[in-house]
Motif scaffolding. Sequence first.
Motif, mmCIF file in Angstrom:
data_model
loop_
_atom_site.group_PDB
_atom_site.id
_atom_site.type_symbol
_atom_site.label_atom_id
_atom_site.label_comp_id
_atom_site.label_asym_id
_atom_site.label_seq_id
_atom_site.Cartn_x
_atom_site.Cartn_y
_atom_site.Cartn_z
ATOM 1 N N LEU A 104 0.838 -1.201 0.000
ATOM 2 C CA LEU A 104 0.000 0.000 0.000
ATOM 3 C C LEU A 104 0.874 1.252 0.000
ATOM 4 O O LEU A 104 0.617 2.202 -0.751
ATOM 5 C CB LEU A 104 -0.928 -0.006 1.221
ATOM 6 C CG LEU A 104 -1.905 1.157 1.347
ATOM 7 C CD1 LEU A 104 -2.864 1.182 0.154
ATOM 8 C CD2 LEU A 104 -2.689 1.060 2.641
ATOM 9 N N TRP A 105 1.932 1.244 0.806
ATOM 10 C CA TRP A 105 2.864 2.369 0.845
ATOM 11 C C TRP A 105 3.519 2.567 -0.514
ATOM 12 O O TRP A 105 3.624 3.682 -1.027
ATOM 13 C CB TRP A 105 3.925 2.111 1.921
ATOM 14 C CG TRP A 105 4.982 3.166 1.988
ATOM 15 C CD1 TRP A 105 4.914 4.347 2.633
ATOM 16 C CD2 TRP A 105 6.265 3.114 1.366
ATOM 17 N NE1 TRP A 105 6.069 5.057 2.473
ATOM 18 C CE2 TRP A 105 6.935 4.307 1.673
ATOM 19 C CE3 TRP A 105 6.916 2.173 0.579
ATOM 20 C CZ2 TRP A 105 8.206 4.598 1.224
ATOM 21 C CZ3 TRP A 105 8.184 2.461 0.134
ATOM 22 C CH2 TRP A 105 8.828 3.661 0.455
ATOM 23 N N LYS A 107 2.346 1.578 -3.429
ATOM 24 C CA LYS A 107 1.321 2.026 -4.372
ATOM 25 C C LYS A 107 1.101 3.530 -4.230
ATOM 26 O O LYS A 107 1.024 4.264 -5.234
ATOM 27 C CB LYS A 107 0.019 1.269 -4.121
ATOM 28 C CG LYS A 107 -1.099 1.584 -5.079
ATOM 29 C CD LYS A 107 -2.327 0.748 -4.763
ATOM 30 C CE LYS A 107 -3.468 1.115 -5.683
ATOM 31 N NZ LYS A 107 -4.673 0.340 -5.361
ATOM 32 N N GLU A 108 1.014 4.025 -3.005
ATOM 33 C CA GLU A 108 0.832 5.457 -2.774
ATOM 34 C C GLU A 108 2.021 6.259 -3.302
ATOM 35 O O GLU A 108 1.848 7.326 -3.898
ATOM 36 C CB GLU A 108 0.627 5.734 -1.285
ATOM 37 C CG GLU A 108 -0.717 5.256 -0.764
ATOM 38 C CD GLU A 108 -0.854 5.388 0.750
ATOM 39 O OE1 GLU A 108 0.132 5.789 1.421
ATOM 40 O OE2 GLU A 108 -1.931 5.062 1.260
ATOM 41 N N LYS A 109 3.239 5.745 -3.100
ATOM 42 C CA LYS A 109 4.436 6.427 -3.609
ATOM 43 C C LYS A 109 4.416 6.480 -5.128
ATOM 44 O O LYS A 109 4.749 7.516 -5.730
ATOM 45 C CB LYS A 109 5.702 5.718 -3.131
ATOM 46 C CG LYS A 109 6.057 5.989 -1.708
ATOM 47 C CD LYS A 109 6.410 7.442 -1.551
ATOM 48 C CE LYS A 109 6.825 7.716 -0.123
ATOM 49 N NZ LYS A 109 7.104 9.114 0.108
ATOM 50 N N ALA A 112 1.984 9.039 -6.241
ATOM 51 C CA ALA A 112 2.544 10.379 -6.013
ATOM 52 C C ALA A 112 3.573 10.719 -7.085
ATOM 53 O O ALA A 112 3.607 11.854 -7.601
ATOM 54 C CB ALA A 112 3.166 10.452 -4.630
#
Length: 122
Positions: A104-105, A107-109, A112
């Motif tokens: 999840l981290w 994917k968010e990066k 971004a």
Amino acid sequence: MANSKQHRYANSFKHEVCQYYEHHTRNDTEAKYDVAGKTISKWRRELGYRNKFFNRNMYTEGMQPALKKRQQRDFMVTKMNNAFLLAEVTDLRVALVNKDSDSLWLKEKLIAIADAIKTMEA
């Protein structure tokens, strides 16, 4: 010389007599099959049927303490194995949750970074 009164019975007959004796009295069994009570007792002992008088199996009577000890040891081993497996399952759950949070981290990066690239192009 063989005794002329001696009979040779088939094992199937012996089993039938022994099984009948399980649920009937000795006198009933003797009368029905015309076999002496000592013979019935001998067959039951030879074929491994329980001794009705003592209510136990004579073949396993001497092994009882060893069997109980083995069962207790097996129970303890099973209990230790279960504890080990429970710890493994817990570790795998933690690893899975960590993996999910890591993905999840990541994917968010990536989102971004993609947004930053779109902003730079525009």
